[in-house]
Write a protein that holds these residues in place. Sequence first.
Motif, PDB file in Angstrom:
ATOM      1  N   UNK A 156       0.990  -0.959  -0.217  1.00 21.75           N
ATOM      2  CA  UNK A 156       0.168   0.200  -0.246  1.00 21.75           C
ATOM      3  C   UNK A 156       1.001   1.035   0.410  1.00 21.75           C
ATOM      4  N   UNK A 157       2.240   1.235  -0.073  1.00 28.34           N
ATOM      5  CA  UNK A 157       3.081   2.458  -0.393  1.00 28.34           C
ATOM      6  C   UNK A 157       4.108   1.713  -1.260  1.00 28.34           C
ATOM      7  N   UNK A 158       4.588   3.372  -1.994  1.00 27.60           N
ATOM      8  CA  UNK A 158       5.741   3.274  -3.136  1.00 27.60           C
ATOM      9  C   UNK A 158       6.483   3.283  -2.133  1.00 27.60           C
ATOM     10  N   UNK A 159       7.709   2.860  -3.066  1.00 28.27           N
ATOM     11  CA  UNK A 159       9.028   3.178  -2.320  1.00 28.27           C
ATOM     12  C   UNK A 159       9.762   4.517  -2.698  1.00 28.27           C
ATOM     13  N   UNK A 160      10.566   4.120  -2.270  1.00 33.06           N
ATOM     14  CA  UNK A 160      10.984   6.446  -1.699  1.00 33.06           C
ATOM     15  C   UNK A 160      12.037   5.736  -3.159  1.00 33.06           C
ATOM     16  N   UNK A 161      11.483   7.443  -4.218  1.00 33.20           N
ATOM     17  CA  UNK A 161      12.485   7.408  -5.724  1.00 33.20           C
ATOM     18  C   UNK A 161      13.660   7.853  -5.372  1.00 33.20           C
ATOM     19  N   UNK A 162      14.297   8.386  -5.069  1.00 34.68           N
ATOM     20  CA  UNK A 162      15.457   9.176  -5.090  1.00 34.68           C
ATOM     21  C   UNK A 162      16.279   7.877  -3.873  1.00 34.68           C
ATOM     22  N   UNK A 163      16.316   7.166  -3.345  1.00 35.33           N
ATOM     23  CA  UNK A 163      16.315   5.903  -2.862  1.00 35.33           C
ATOM     24  C   UNK A 163      16.958   4.751  -4.056  1.00 35.33           C
ATOM     25  N   UNK A 164      15.554   4.651  -5.083  1.00 33.24           N
ATOM     26  CA  UNK A 164      15.694   3.613  -6.168  1.00 33.24           C
ATOM     27  C   UNK A 164      16.158   4.395  -6.956  1.00 33.24           C
ATOM     28  N   UNK A 165      16.655   5.653  -7.404  1.00 34.78           N
ATOM     29  CA  UNK A 165      17.169   5.930  -8.236  1.00 34.78           C
ATOM     30  C   UNK A 165      18.675   5.994  -8.286  1.00 34.78           C
ATOM     31  N   UNK A 166      19.095   5.930  -7.127  1.00 36.20           N
ATOM     32  CA  UNK A 166      20.099   6.042  -6.425  1.00 36.20           C
ATOM     33  C   UNK A 166      20.861   4.488  -6.501  1.00 36.20           C
ATOM     34  N   UNK A 167      19.744   3.383  -6.047  1.00 37.27           N
ATOM     35  CA  UNK A 167      19.864   2.176  -6.261  1.00 37.27           C
ATOM     36  C   UNK A 167      20.199   1.824  -7.336  1.00 37.27           C
ATOM     37  N   UNK A 168      19.767   2.877  -7.915  1.00 42.74           N
ATOM     38  CA  UNK A 168      19.925   1.896 -10.325  1.00 42.74           C
ATOM     39  C   UNK A 168      21.300   2.139 -10.497  1.00 42.74           C
ATOM     40  N   UNK A 169      21.628   3.961 -10.679  1.00 45.59           N
ATOM     41  CA  UNK A 169      22.846   3.945 -11.152  1.00 45.59           C
ATOM     42  C   UNK A 169      23.791   3.253 -10.772  1.00 45.59           C
TER      43      UNK A 169
END
Lengths: 206, 103, 689
Positions: C448-461
């Motif tokens: 029911x929640x969204x993962x943090x987008x900034x951390x997500x992008x950090x993870x990706x890069x």
Amino acid sequence: MSDLAHEPAVGHPEHESTGIENRKLGMWVFLSSEFLFFGALITNYLLYSNRSGFEGIYPAEIYDIPFTSVSSFVLLMSSLTMVLAHNALSRNDQNGARTWLFATAALGAVFLGGQVFEFTEFIVEYGMTLSTNPAASAFYVLTGFHGTHVAIGVIMLLSLWGISRRQGGLSEKHGLNLELVGLYWHFVDIIWIVIFTVVYLLSVPV
Amino acid sequence: MTSDQHDNHPTPAQYWKIAGFLALLTAIEVSLFYIDHALGLGIFNAIMLLGLSAVKFLVVVGWFMHVRYEKPVISRFFTAGFVLACSLYLVVLAALGVVAIRG
Amino acid sequence: MTATAERPTTTTIFRRPKSTSGLWGWITTVDHKKIGIMYGYAAFTFFIIGGVEALLLRIQLASANSEFLTAGAYNALFTMHGTTMIFLFVMPVGAAFMNYLLPLLIGARDVAFPRLNALSWWIFFFGGIFLYSTFIFGTSLPPITPGGISGNLAAGGGPGSFNFLAASPDGGWFGYQPNAGPLYSPGTAMDYWALGLQILGLASLISSINFIVTVFNMRAKGMRLLRMPVFAWMSTVVAFLLLFSLPIIAVALFMVTFDRQFGTLFFEPVGGGDPILWQHLFWLFGHPEVYILILPAMGIVSEVLPVFSRKPLFGYSAVIFAGAAIAFLGFGVWAHHMFASGITPVAQAAFGLATMTIAIPTGIKIFNWLGTMWGGRLKLSTPMLFAAGFVAMFTIGGLSGVTHSVVPSDWQQTDTYYIVAHFHYVLFGGAVFGIFAGLYYWFPKLTGRVMNPRLGKTHFWLQFIGFNLTFAPMHWLGLQGMVRRTWKYAPEAGLETWNVAVTIGAFIIALSIAVFMYNWIHSRRHGELSGLDPWDARTIEWTTPNPTPEYNFATPPEVTRLDHFWHLKYEEDEEGRAVRRAEADQVIADLEYDGLNPKHPIHLPAPSYFPIIMAMGLPLIGYGIIYHTATWGKVLIGVGVLISLSALIGWAIEPLEEPMDHGPEHDVDEFDEQIIEPSEEAEELVIDE
């Protein structure tokens, strides 16, 4: 539109998209995978039984074809008793179904007895064990797995027979189970049809 | 009861006849074995034995396992498994030198 | 007012479990979503373990002639790294996605056989533990020569530390014979490997039957096969691959177990056995296996790209048929793993040609994904980054794969790091990137929640950079002659510099995973609430509230076309552009309201003890076989059989669900308290990143 108050529950869907009960479709799917299983074992046997130069005795040298023919006939006839059991149940002849179920299990047990006898002969009489050579290994593992499948089938048949005796007959749910056990049983029979020809009849050197 | 799609369900008498037919084929198979050992039928022995087994196989599948009366999806599954197994293992046997592919 | 799903109760000798929360709730669950979650957490744990194994390997290889690991420890680590990542991470995480999503994607309440589903999970769980118990119990001894004399390889294989690892399976994840047989791998470690895989294979086989019947029989009204979401299709294809390939490896594993334990001679050259037979049987399974590993990720990417390109998938039918074609052709190419094993030139040519043909359906998929993105209004949220990353990285991996199909070229590449580069590009750059895309994308359905987008992008890069730094150099390291499966290389080989770079890359990957783990744990409790349909998605799993209620759909959906949900929200104007329908927000609010407030009692399959009990018997049988020469080993086999058999009997007697008992107990957890009024939720349902 489905009537929500009487919505069918999971596990008893009234409108399977294929029109075939889940468990029946599941059994057919399982059986089709078993071709790959037995195919590997048969391939293994064909590979090694056709390689000359191993030390020790090859299975094909010691087959007792008359004996195996009789036990093959027994297994084949057990498929007959199996369909007769199913047929009886579909006419609600519970006693008949029970009798034919027992007959199938009995014939299966006779077949297994024959296998045990054959293995014992081979080991004691001729000294052919799992470790004699790869052809022997392949023979025992192939027919051993087939026999295990038959044994499991006999257990399932006797379970249904027992349930029928205790409850005075098989309910609809168990009726489906009888059909499923029947499919399994026939499958085990057709694998033996292949084994009898390919492993026994065609293997023995002329 | 179970699926009620078969009005042309074989009768017990028909099942007995089918069983008799299967027994007959088995008897022929065994006879062929002895004939081959006496007279040496060569490749015909294999062809006939495999052919007879194939007929027995199909009869059990078609009538005893009821595939003749079932919905096509069932025979498709079953055939798929069988065809796949035969193809794969024939190639393995060829690669291992057990069967020779001519040409 | 809210009538949540009712749990049946019963009174028999052993009371049927009723609870759906707490520890017992998880142990006895037959709910596909809970089972999927358990698969996911277990798989991820093994991912970490497999990653640590890889990092140890990379430390060893960062310097020439390193003595960080002994040869034996190195062999054990690459064996377990491969085995873990394939059988204990990628396959079960695929199972996690398939379990959670398949019923939701086709509009069903659960799979066809819920208790069998739980059984698969528990068999996997105990199988994984059994396999890993080799680190405690397994032994790996020096080889025995045919004369019965013990070989002169020192236990552990030479100088170096981490010797304790040397007692673990060390025959490679592929267990080539006779190296992994009784003569050359005495001791019990490879038995743990063989029997462990046997148990794990059974879990997957049972699952495959379950999923096939589910897809064929349990689709919602109107959900024709060619209206199913691509992930549902790929799951079906994977199920068929499993169904037909697992029996082959089962036979092979039985044969090697019998060779090791019961004296058969299948693969023992001394007795006349043929090692090449093992390779055929293993790769007959092994090649379809790699498609089993990649197709779920391809399915995920096919779901994510359209949503974040705001365009339908380009060539839906082509993508599906290509997936089926890849699977079908995948059965015909196994001997390309054997080009250097001495197969005949005819075989080499045939398999080389067959392998090249797989590039065609694969290429179709890649072009269709590109076509999906082309001209779309791309939203580079985290799931989209990983999905796009998949397309790029998998393409690179696929290209190196095509070079393997050229047989003489393959002879140079075999057993070098070039091959390692290839399969890590397709399996990590492919499957793992796809898996992360799916985890970010479907996180709202779970929580029911969204993962943090900034951390997500950090993870990706971090992961993207680390991944490429790790595996790109392996292409040229391999072509320069760096050999696989070898614990040392000489300083004169000139390989050290790039190996250091590779090791640095590996640690960057580890860092990126740490970022992901923090994000996951933090977002579960503190992430922004997603509401319904946070991504403005296309498929019907998003028509249920987030997190998904236990019963999935309050009302079974009636599907009218592909991307049914999208078409509830959007219609096309004269130029074919999507225009949001005026009533779209009301539709969504109504769906969410209905989803949380089923009008009628919903019957769900009851929990059961029997799957976990039945699964427990199998490792006992495994241990018993390994130690069968001792009496207690034989007893253990008997005990295991007895446990599994009793559970089977109990299961057979227990109905799938009990007769309804009015006024059932049910545990109310936090989300039951949500009562959504339509008007409130009509606004701002789309999360902007």
